[in-house]
Design a protein around this motif. Structure first.
Motif, PDB file in Angstrom:
ATOM      1  N   VAL A  71       0.858  -1.180   0.000  1.00  0.00           N
ATOM      2  CA  VAL A  71       0.000   0.000   0.000  1.00  0.00           C
ATOM      3  C   VAL A  71       0.898   1.235   0.000  1.00  0.00           C
ATOM      4  N   GLU A  72       0.436   2.302  -0.637  1.00  0.00           N
ATOM      5  CA  GLU A  72       1.177   3.560  -0.637  1.00  0.00           C
ATOM      6  C   GLU A  72       1.140   4.167   0.766  1.00  0.00           C
ATOM      7  N   SER A  73       2.209   4.833   1.135  1.00  0.00           N
ATOM      8  CA  SER A  73       2.345   5.403   2.479  1.00  0.00           C
ATOM      9  C   SER A  73       1.205   6.372   2.821  1.00  0.00           C
ATOM     10  N   ASP A  74       0.899   7.296   1.898  1.00  0.00           N
ATOM     11  CA  ASP A  74      -0.166   8.281   2.158  1.00  0.00           C
ATOM     12  C   ASP A  74      -1.521   7.608   2.323  1.00  0.00           C
ATOM     13  N   GLN A  75      -1.811   6.625   1.475  1.00  0.00           N
ATOM     14  CA  GLN A  75      -3.086   5.912   1.557  1.00  0.00           C
ATOM     15  C   GLN A  75      -3.175   5.129   2.862  1.00  0.00           C
ATOM     16  N   CYS A  76      -2.077   4.509   3.254  1.00  0.00           N
ATOM     17  CA  CYS A  76      -2.032   3.749   4.506  1.00  0.00           C
ATOM     18  C   CYS A  76      -2.343   4.662   5.688  1.00  0.00           C
ATOM     19  N   GLU A  77      -1.689   5.810   5.730  1.00  0.00           N
ATOM     20  CA  GLU A  77      -1.903   6.743   6.834  1.00  0.00           C
ATOM     21  C   GLU A  77      -3.355   7.195   6.896  1.00  0.00           C
ATOM     22  N   GLN A  78      -3.938   7.546   5.747  1.00  0.00           N
ATOM     23  CA  GLN A  78      -5.341   7.980   5.719  1.00  0.00           C
ATOM     24  C   GLN A  78      -6.266   6.880   6.223  1.00  0.00           C
ATOM     25  N   ASP A  79      -6.050   5.652   5.738  1.00  0.00           N
ATOM     26  CA  ASP A  79      -6.920   4.538   6.117  1.00  0.00           C
ATOM     27  C   ASP A  79      -6.774   4.183   7.599  1.00  0.00           C
ATOM     28  N   VAL A  80      -5.537   4.177   8.093  1.00  0.00           N
ATOM     29  CA  VAL A  80      -5.308   3.868   9.513  1.00  0.00           C
ATOM     30  C   VAL A  80      -5.959   4.937  10.386  1.00  0.00           C
ATOM     31  N   LEU A  81      -5.757   6.196  10.047  1.00  0.00           N
ATOM     32  CA  LEU A  81      -6.357   7.277  10.838  1.00  0.00           C
ATOM     33  C   LEU A  81      -7.879   7.201  10.817  1.00  0.00           C
ATOM     34  N   ARG A  82      -8.461   6.891   9.660  1.00  0.00           N
ATOM     35  CA  ARG A  82      -9.921   6.772   9.561  1.00  0.00           C
ATOM     36  C   ARG A  82     -10.440   5.662  10.477  1.00  0.00           C
ATOM     37  N   LEU A  83      -9.792   4.492  10.412  1.00  0.00           N
ATOM     38  CA  LEU A  83     -10.219   3.371  11.247  1.00  0.00           C
ATOM     39  C   LEU A  83     -10.042   3.677  12.731  1.00  0.00           C
ATOM     40  N   LEU A  84      -8.916   4.261  13.110  1.00  0.00           N
ATOM     41  CA  LEU A  84      -8.681   4.573  14.525  1.00  0.00           C
ATOM     42  C   LEU A  84      -9.684   5.597  15.035  1.00  0.00           C
ATOM     43  N   ASN A  85     -10.041   6.579  14.216  1.00  0.00           N
ATOM     44  CA  ASN A  85     -11.066   7.543  14.630  1.00  0.00           C
ATOM     45  C   ASN A  85     -12.413   6.854  14.842  1.00  0.00           C
ATOM     46  N   GLU A  86     -12.762   5.909  13.958  1.00  0.00           N
ATOM     47  CA  GLU A  86     -13.998   5.141  14.144  1.00  0.00           C
ATOM     48  C   GLU A  86     -13.945   4.337  15.440  1.00  0.00           C
ATOM     49  N   MET A  87     -12.795   3.770  15.740  1.00  0.00           N
ATOM     50  CA  MET A  87     -12.648   2.977  16.962  1.00  0.00           C
ATOM     51  C   MET A  87     -12.751   3.843  18.214  1.00  0.00           C
ATOM     52  N   VAL A  88     -12.199   5.065  18.160  1.00  0.00           N
ATOM     53  CA  VAL A  88     -12.323   5.987  19.291  1.00  0.00           C
ATOM     54  C   VAL A  88     -13.789   6.343  19.497  1.00  0.00           C
ATOM     55  N   GLU A  89     -14.485   6.670  18.406  1.00  0.00           N
ATOM     56  CA  GLU A  89     -15.904   7.039  18.494  1.00  0.00           C
ATOM     57  C   GLU A  89     -16.758   5.883  19.002  1.00  0.00           C
ATOM     58  N   SER A  90     -16.334   4.644  18.746  1.00  0.00           N
ATOM     59  CA  SER A  90     -17.067   3.455  19.208  1.00  0.00           C
ATOM     60  C   SER A  90     -16.583   2.969  20.568  1.00  0.00           C
ATOM     61  N   ASP A  91     -15.706   3.745  21.217  1.00  0.00           N
ATOM     62  CA  ASP A  91     -15.156   3.404  22.538  1.00  0.00           C
ATOM     63  C   ASP A  91     -14.427   2.062  22.547  1.00  0.00           C
ATOM     64  N   LEU A  92     -13.743   1.731  21.458  1.00  0.00           N
ATOM     65  CA  LEU A  92     -12.972   0.496  21.389  1.00  0.00           C
ATOM     66  C   LEU A  92     -11.496   0.733  21.680  1.00  0.00           C
TER      67      LEU A  92
END
Length: 101
Positions: A71-92
Motif C-alpha cells: 500500500v502507498e504510504s499516504d493511503q495507509c496513513e489515511q486509512d489507519v487514521l480513519r479506522l482509529l477515529n472510528e474505533m475511538v468514536e465506538s469506545d474500542l
C-alpha cells in the motif's frame, strides 16, 4: 464520546478494557461491553486491532501495516487514521498520549 482531539501520527492509542474480541479466519469481531455493539474488521483492520492491544503510536501502526501490506504510504496513513477515529468514536480504543508536532 465527544472527540475533541484529532488523532495524528504522533498520537498513542490502546484498546480499551471494556471489550472482547475474537479472530475469525484472519478477520476480527469486537464486542463493546458497555454498549453491546459489535464491530467487524477485515484482515487489515484485524492487523491494526492486534497492534493496539498495547499502547502504540499511530506512526508505528502505519509502519507495521506498510511492512505487511502493499500500500502507498499516504493511503495507509489515511486509512489507519480513519479506522482509529472510528474505533475511538465506538469506545474500542482510547488515546493515551497526544504529542504535538
Amino acid at each position: 464520546m465527544s472527540l475533541t482531539t484529532t488523532i495524528s501520527t504522533n498520537t498513542t492509542v490502546v484498546a480499551t478494557p471494556e471489550q472482547v474480541s475474537s479472530d475469525l479466519a484472519g478477520e476480527s469481531v469486537i464486542l463493546n461491553l458497555k454498549t453491546g455493539m459489535y464491530f467487524g474488521l477485515n484482515e487489515v483492520g484485524a492487523s491494526i486491532w492486534n497492534l493496539v492491544q498495547q499502547p502504540r503510536s499511530v506512526k508505528d501502526i502505519c509502519d507495521q501495516i506498510l511492512d505487511q501490506y502493499e500500500v502507498e504510504s499516504d493511503q495507509c496513513e489515511q486509512d489507519v487514521l480513519r479506522l482509529l477515529n472510528e474505533m475511538v468514536e465506538s469506545d474500542l480504543i482510547e488515546i493515551k498520549d497526544v504529542a504535538t508536532a
